[in-house]
Design a protein around this motif. Sequence first.
Motif, mmCIF file in Angstrom:
data_model
loop_
_atom_site.group_PDB
_atom_site.id
_atom_site.type_symbol
_atom_site.label_atom_id
_atom_site.label_comp_id
_atom_site.label_asym_id
_atom_site.label_seq_id
_atom_site.Cartn_x
_atom_site.Cartn_y
_atom_site.Cartn_z
ATOM 1 N N TYR A 275 52.839 35.183 12.004
ATOM 2 C CA TYR A 275 52.491 34.706 13.342
ATOM 3 C C TYR A 275 53.605 35.083 14.310
ATOM 4 C CZ TYR A 275 50.125 31.751 16.770
ATOM 5 O OH TYR A 275 49.432 31.305 17.873
ATOM 6 N N ASP A 276 53.259 35.063 15.588
ATOM 7 C CA ASP A 276 54.197 35.362 16.679
ATOM 8 C C ASP A 276 55.187 34.206 16.864
ATOM 9 O OD1 ASP A 276 55.504 35.879 19.051
ATOM 10 O OD2 ASP A 276 53.684 36.103 20.266
ATOM 11 N N GLU A 277 56.430 34.430 16.465
ATOM 12 C CA GLU A 277 57.448 33.375 16.579
ATOM 13 C C GLU A 277 57.872 33.124 18.023
ATOM 14 O OE1 GLU A 277 58.155 35.781 12.757
ATOM 15 O OE2 GLU A 277 57.854 36.229 14.893
ATOM 16 N N GLY A 278 57.605 34.073 18.913
ATOM 17 C CA GLY A 278 58.058 33.949 20.297
ATOM 18 C C GLY A 278 56.926 33.706 21.279
ATOM 19 N N GLU A 279 55.862 33.053 20.846
ATOM 20 C CA GLU A 279 54.678 32.889 21.679
ATOM 21 C C GLU A 279 54.944 32.081 22.946
ATOM 22 O OE1 GLU A 279 50.014 31.940 20.875
ATOM 23 O OE2 GLU A 279 51.480 30.693 19.855
ATOM 24 N N ASP A 280 55.709 31.004 22.823
ATOM 25 C CA ASP A 280 55.954 30.149 23.980
ATOM 26 C C ASP A 280 57.175 29.290 23.688
ATOM 27 O OD1 ASP A 280 55.656 28.855 26.434
ATOM 28 O OD2 ASP A 280 53.504 28.527 26.180
ATOM 29 N N PHE A 281 57.590 28.518 24.708
ATOM 30 C CA PHE A 281 58.726 27.622 24.523
ATOM 31 C C PHE A 281 58.472 26.680 23.347
ATOM 32 C CE2 PHE A 281 59.279 28.421 29.192
ATOM 33 C CZ PHE A 281 60.473 29.116 29.064
ATOM 34 N N TRP A 282 59.523 26.373 22.632
ATOM 35 C CA TRP A 282 59.406 25.581 21.420
ATOM 36 C C TRP A 282 58.753 24.207 21.632
ATOM 37 C CZ3 TRP A 282 58.547 26.737 16.903
ATOM 38 C CH2 TRP A 282 58.929 25.996 15.793
ATOM 39 N N PRO A 283 59.077 23.445 22.699
ATOM 40 C CA PRO A 283 58.409 22.151 22.874
ATOM 41 C C PRO A 283 56.890 22.250 23.016
ATOM 42 C CG PRO A 283 60.379 22.233 24.211
ATOM 43 C CD PRO A 283 60.155 23.628 23.689
ATOM 44 N N LYS A 284 56.396 23.409 23.450
ATOM 45 C CA LYS A 284 54.949 23.571 23.589
ATOM 46 C C LYS A 284 54.295 24.074 22.303
ATOM 47 C CE LYS A 284 55.061 24.641 28.552
ATOM 48 N NZ LYS A 284 54.720 25.648 29.580
ATOM 49 N N ALA A 437 55.334 18.446 23.422
ATOM 50 C CA ALA A 437 56.288 17.359 23.207
ATOM 51 C C ALA A 437 56.084 16.202 24.176
ATOM 52 C CB ALA A 437 57.709 17.892 23.337
ATOM 53 N N GLY A 438 56.041 14.989 23.640
ATOM 54 C CA GLY A 438 55.988 13.773 24.444
ATOM 55 C C GLY A 438 54.617 13.309 24.860
#
Length: 469
Positions: A275-284, A437-438
């Motif tokens: 899978y794409d490890e850099g798809e989006d910011f980690w919290p998302k 997140a949250g």
Amino acid sequence: MIDVLVVGGGNAALCAALMAREAGASVLLLESSPRAWRGGNSQHTRNLRCMHDAPQDVLVDAYPEEEYWQDLLKVTGGLTDEHLARLVIRASSSCRDWMRKHGVHFQPPLSGALHVARTNAFFMGGGKALVNAYFRSAERLGVQILYDTPVVSVELDGDRFVAARTASGERIEARSCVLAAGGFESNLEWLREAWGVNERGEWPADNFLIRGTRFNQGVLLKHMIESGADAIGDPTQAHMVAIDARAPLYDGGICTRIDCVSLGVVVNREGNRFYDEGEDFWPKRYAIWGRLVAQQPGQVGYSVIDQKAIGRFMPPVFPGTTADTLAELARKLALPEQAFVRTVEAYNAACRVGTFDHTALDDCHTEGLAPAKTHWARPLDTPPFHAYALKPGITFTYLGLKVDDRAAVHFGGWPSPNLFVAGEMMAGNVLGKGYTAGVGMAIGTAFGRIAGQQAAAAATTRNVDHASA
């Protein structure tokens, strides 16, 4: 007879109990766990995702409703009820003063690798401090609390709540009731049944770890569905994170998360990326990785970084596996050496490094590689190399009870007049899949407060009806 019975002891249950008591109702709260383990999954939380149109106390810049909604829409893939989701989003902008009134403290804005100083308000002392503050406030206001009291069934008259029955056989009547007893993530048998067997003959759930409370067995949720309450959600969908494979079976909490996925590559036990490890910011995107790992052979993955990544993510509790060469790292991880080295070398060759910036969706990406890495792609070429074994870690499940904006439990499409639900037992109305997140605390806070208000109003109406009869 008690006015409002609240079943559960986490954030949503406590918000409901406090709101009902503030409205003048007598309240009894039943927590299934011992006092020392009270609070459900809320004890493991850290923050609340908050909408705001301008800088506010502990939040910087702005995070308007539409951006919040688009973030939620993206992670859920559209599997969300927009009306209820926007209700949660709007409620998140105005709940902090009420939370402070009940003893919750927030810490100054965070900066750095978490990228959430703008979107999330962090609790001083974490979720355990929040839960303890709410329990103290509830006790001070006169809410009755019973621990070690799991509820296994409810007695209904049609769609009207009459009484709850505990595991010990006690029958507790109330004029109205709020169900906030969590999902079924710690019920390993139910997880096994839901996930079944895969094409490799494996039972994926046998390798799951439970990040949250061991007390969320889903007994009451299953009873309600079997009693005709309208359900919503897929039993295999959950807040599922890729966590340290050495984490305990239950209650590992936030500290078991591995946060360096976006800074390197993730391979399965065959040495292949998936899978794409850099798809989006980690919290998302961090909460998609548990499900991705669950789909891999043996339900295991390996997050691999080099020395350049050190200091750019929250360090895990346990040290990783380190090696001076990729081949040595593969041997230490018991991965097929040639396949692993070939995977990393192909990734390195495909990297097109521009201006690396882990605080933005940068232009460092791969070309001609499947799956691609769309951001933060830098060659793994600086030893020592580090790796962390990953397993799926479930926080909470999304199968729940269908609700409306009054938090009423529905039977055959019709809302109950005095039975309400909040928290994980209804989160699937907003979270069909995915996570950001949250947002779980935002859902629990919004619907816990609504359920408490509505339950108090229903109890008062019932009192008036009886008095005039």
